[in-house]
Design a protein around this motif. Structure first.
Motif, PDB file in Angstrom:
ATOM      1  N   LYS A  49      -0.122  -3.000  -8.895  1.00  0.00           N
ATOM      2  CA  LYS A  49       0.664  -4.207  -8.635  1.00  0.00           C
ATOM      3  C   LYS A  49       2.164  -3.929  -8.644  1.00  0.00           C
ATOM      4  O   LYS A  49       2.917  -4.509  -7.872  1.00  0.00           O
ATOM      5  CB  LYS A  49       0.324  -5.274  -9.677  1.00  0.00           C
ATOM      6  CG  LYS A  49      -1.070  -5.871  -9.505  1.00  0.00           C
ATOM      7  CD  LYS A  49      -1.320  -6.970 -10.532  1.00  0.00           C
ATOM      8  CE  LYS A  49      -2.710  -7.569 -10.350  1.00  0.00           C
ATOM      9  NZ  LYS A  49      -2.985  -8.635 -11.355  1.00  0.00           N
ATOM     10  N   THR A  50       2.607  -3.023  -9.526  1.00  0.00           N
ATOM     11  CA  THR A  50       4.047  -2.737  -9.597  1.00  0.00           C
ATOM     12  C   THR A  50       4.543  -2.091  -8.310  1.00  0.00           C
ATOM     13  O   THR A  50       5.688  -2.313  -7.902  1.00  0.00           O
ATOM     14  CB  THR A  50       4.359  -1.812 -10.789  1.00  0.00           C
ATOM     15  OG1 THR A  50       3.494  -0.661 -10.727  1.00  0.00           O
ATOM     16  CG2 THR A  50       4.155  -2.526 -12.102  1.00  0.00           C
ATOM     17  N   GLY A  83      17.839   3.561   2.346  1.00  0.00           N
ATOM     18  CA  GLY A  83      17.278   2.537   1.473  1.00  0.00           C
ATOM     19  C   GLY A  83      17.165   2.915   0.011  1.00  0.00           C
ATOM     20  O   GLY A  83      16.836   2.074  -0.825  1.00  0.00           O
ATOM     21  N   ASP A  84      17.450   4.174  -0.364  1.00  0.00           N
ATOM     22  CA  ASP A  84      17.316   4.582  -1.761  1.00  0.00           C
ATOM     23  C   ASP A  84      18.334   3.907  -2.668  1.00  0.00           C
ATOM     24  O   ASP A  84      18.162   3.891  -3.889  1.00  0.00           O
ATOM     25  CB  ASP A  84      17.432   6.101  -1.886  1.00  0.00           C
ATOM     26  CG  ASP A  84      18.723   6.648  -1.304  1.00  0.00           C
ATOM     27  OD1 ASP A  84      19.549   7.164  -2.065  1.00  0.00           O
ATOM     28  OD2 ASP A  84      18.919   6.544  -0.074  1.00  0.00           O
ATOM     29  N   VAL A  85      19.358   3.297  -2.069  1.00  0.00           N
ATOM     30  CA  VAL A  85      20.366   2.589  -2.859  1.00  0.00           C
ATOM     31  C   VAL A  85      19.742   1.406  -3.601  1.00  0.00           C
ATOM     32  O   VAL A  85      20.255   0.963  -4.627  1.00  0.00           O
ATOM     33  CB  VAL A  85      21.523   2.101  -1.948  1.00  0.00           C
ATOM     34  CG1 VAL A  85      21.035   1.047  -0.967  1.00  0.00           C
ATOM     35  CG2 VAL A  85      22.676   1.561  -2.778  1.00  0.00           C
ATOM     36  N   PHE A  86      18.589   0.904  -3.109  1.00  0.00           N
ATOM     37  CA  PHE A  86      17.920  -0.223  -3.759  1.00  0.00           C
ATOM     38  C   PHE A  86      16.907   0.217  -4.815  1.00  0.00           C
ATOM     39  O   PHE A  86      16.280  -0.614  -5.456  1.00  0.00           O
ATOM     40  CB  PHE A  86      17.177  -1.079  -2.720  1.00  0.00           C
ATOM     41  CG  PHE A  86      18.078  -1.721  -1.697  1.00  0.00           C
ATOM     42  CD1 PHE A  86      19.361  -2.114  -2.031  1.00  0.00           C
ATOM     43  CD2 PHE A  86      17.636  -1.927  -0.407  1.00  0.00           C
ATOM     44  CE1 PHE A  86      20.197  -2.703  -1.090  1.00  0.00           C
ATOM     45  CE2 PHE A  86      18.463  -2.512   0.536  1.00  0.00           C
ATOM     46  CZ  PHE A  86      19.742  -2.906   0.201  1.00  0.00           C
ATOM     47  N   ILE A 121       7.790  -2.800  -3.343  1.00  0.00           N
ATOM     48  CA  ILE A 121       7.943  -2.860  -1.886  1.00  0.00           C
ATOM     49  C   ILE A 121       8.450  -4.231  -1.456  1.00  0.00           C
ATOM     50  O   ILE A 121       9.366  -4.348  -0.640  1.00  0.00           O
ATOM     51  CB  ILE A 121       6.622  -2.513  -1.175  1.00  0.00           C
ATOM     52  CG1 ILE A 121       6.292  -1.023  -1.378  1.00  0.00           C
ATOM     53  CG2 ILE A 121       6.688  -2.841   0.317  1.00  0.00           C
ATOM     54  CD1 ILE A 121       4.915  -0.625  -0.911  1.00  0.00           C
ATOM     55  N   ASN A 122       7.867  -5.285  -2.024  1.00  0.00           N
ATOM     56  CA  ASN A 122       8.293  -6.644  -1.679  1.00  0.00           C
ATOM     57  C   ASN A 122       9.744  -6.890  -2.074  1.00  0.00           C
ATOM     58  O   ASN A 122      10.517  -7.489  -1.318  1.00  0.00           O
ATOM     59  CB  ASN A 122       7.387  -7.675  -2.363  1.00  0.00           C
ATOM     60  CG  ASN A 122       5.988  -7.702  -1.769  1.00  0.00           C
ATOM     61  OD1 ASN A 122       5.781  -7.291  -0.623  1.00  0.00           O
ATOM     62  ND2 ASN A 122       5.021  -8.176  -2.530  1.00  0.00           N
ATOM     63  N   ASN A 123      10.131  -6.418  -3.264  1.00  0.00           N
ATOM     64  CA  ASN A 123      11.515  -6.585  -3.717  1.00  0.00           C
ATOM     65  C   ASN A 123      12.483  -5.793  -2.841  1.00  0.00           C
ATOM     66  O   ASN A 123      13.594  -6.253  -2.546  1.00  0.00           O
ATOM     67  CB  ASN A 123      11.656  -6.125  -5.174  1.00  0.00           C
ATOM     68  CG  ASN A 123      10.985  -7.078  -6.152  1.00  0.00           C
ATOM     69  OD1 ASN A 123      10.689  -8.216  -5.800  1.00  0.00           O
ATOM     70  ND2 ASN A 123      10.752  -6.618  -7.367  1.00  0.00           N
TER      71      ASN A 123
END
Length: 283
Positions: free
Chosen positions: A174-175, A120-123, A180-182
């Motif tokens: 918040k960031t 998942g680090d690609v994101f 996480i949501n993104n």
């Protein structure tokens, strides 16, 4: 006689970070010794090569590697998917030895459904453009975990409940929540476009299992969490998924560690034993 091991069709582990102070290697070893997996996917950041140091490599960390290697002699298929902290292994993607393989991603068919598994680090934009900043953040995170360990030792002496400083930071910023949501939405969007039924990640240390629906379709998003804070894994029994939580597993918690771990067997001897086991794997 030892307690009967639990049969599991598929186990997915990620973000163990062997070689760091925050790694709960002994708890992981107890969990691994309580199960008999047919297939094991190690989904990145298993050994933390960013922070690896010969000065800190507890025997319990070596025992985790040794136990995983021993599974190869027990007909367990093991896939090692690379992450950002063990990215040095990416040059070995495609390596095969018997039932062991190294890849950057895996596509599995599970009960007739397609699963896309990758770290998942690609994101992660920080990973793509400011790797030095990501590494600095990793050092800060490990330091926070070390401080947290000391704080929890004091809390335990005072009869108070343990706390997670890093979790509080994540939940309050918040960031971090937005990231996480993104992350989850991006993984889901690509998986839906490619008509995968499951998309399975690690990297963000946030165990999750939920169905994500968009205007283009839906997908089951899963994240195996980590063995720093959450002590979680993903298990598939052939039909259904579940998030495994060590804190809820009394059986695993009661597993006794090997005497040689307590007897301080030298890591060099453990490594030689590990290599011998690896060489006995059928090619």
């Amino acid at each position: 006689m030892g307690r009967k091991k639990r049969d599991v069709e598929l186990v997915i582990l990620s973000d163990i970070h062997l070689g760091t102070y925050g790694c709960h290697a002994e708890e992981l070893l107890r969990y691994l010794k309580s199960i008999r997996p047919k297939r094991l996917v190690l989904n990145g950041d298993i050994i933390d090569m960013w922070q690896f140091s010969k000065r800190y490599w507890p025997k319990s960390h070596m025992q985790v590697i040794k136990h995983i290697t021993s599974l190869l002699t027990k007909n367990t298929r093991i896939t090692y998917l690379t992450g950002n902290h063990d990215e040095m292994l990416r040059k070995f993607a495609g390596f095969r030895l018997g039932s062991f393989r190294i890849d950057n991603k895996a596509l599995l068919t599970l009960n007739g459904k397609k699963a896309w598994i990758f770290h998942g680090d690609v994101f992660d934009v920080t990973m793509q453009h400011s790797k030095w900043l990501a590494k600095l953040g990793a050092i800060g995170y490990d330091t926070l975990i070390l401080i947290n360990t000391i704080v929890n030792w004091i809390m335990n002496k005072m009869g108070r409940e343990k706390i997670s400083l890093s979790k509080r930071v994540k939940d309050s910023v918040k960031t971090a929540v937005k990231f996480i949501n993104n992350f989850e939405k991006t993984a889901a969007d690509i998986a839906i476009e490619n008509q995968y039924d499951y998309v399975i990640c690690g990297h963000i240390h946030q165990p999750e299992m939920r169905r994500i629906t968009t205007e283009k379709g839906e997908v089951m998003y899963l994240n195996s969490g980590d063995w720093i804070e959450n002590l979680t894994a993903l298990e598939f029994d052939g039909t259904d998924w579940r998030i495994y939580r060590y804190q809820d597993d009394k059986h695993a918690q009661s597993v006794k560690l090997p005497k040689r771990l307590k007897n301080n067997l030298d890591n060099d001897l453990i490594f030689k034993d590990l290599v011998n086991q690896f060489l006995t794997v059928k090619k």
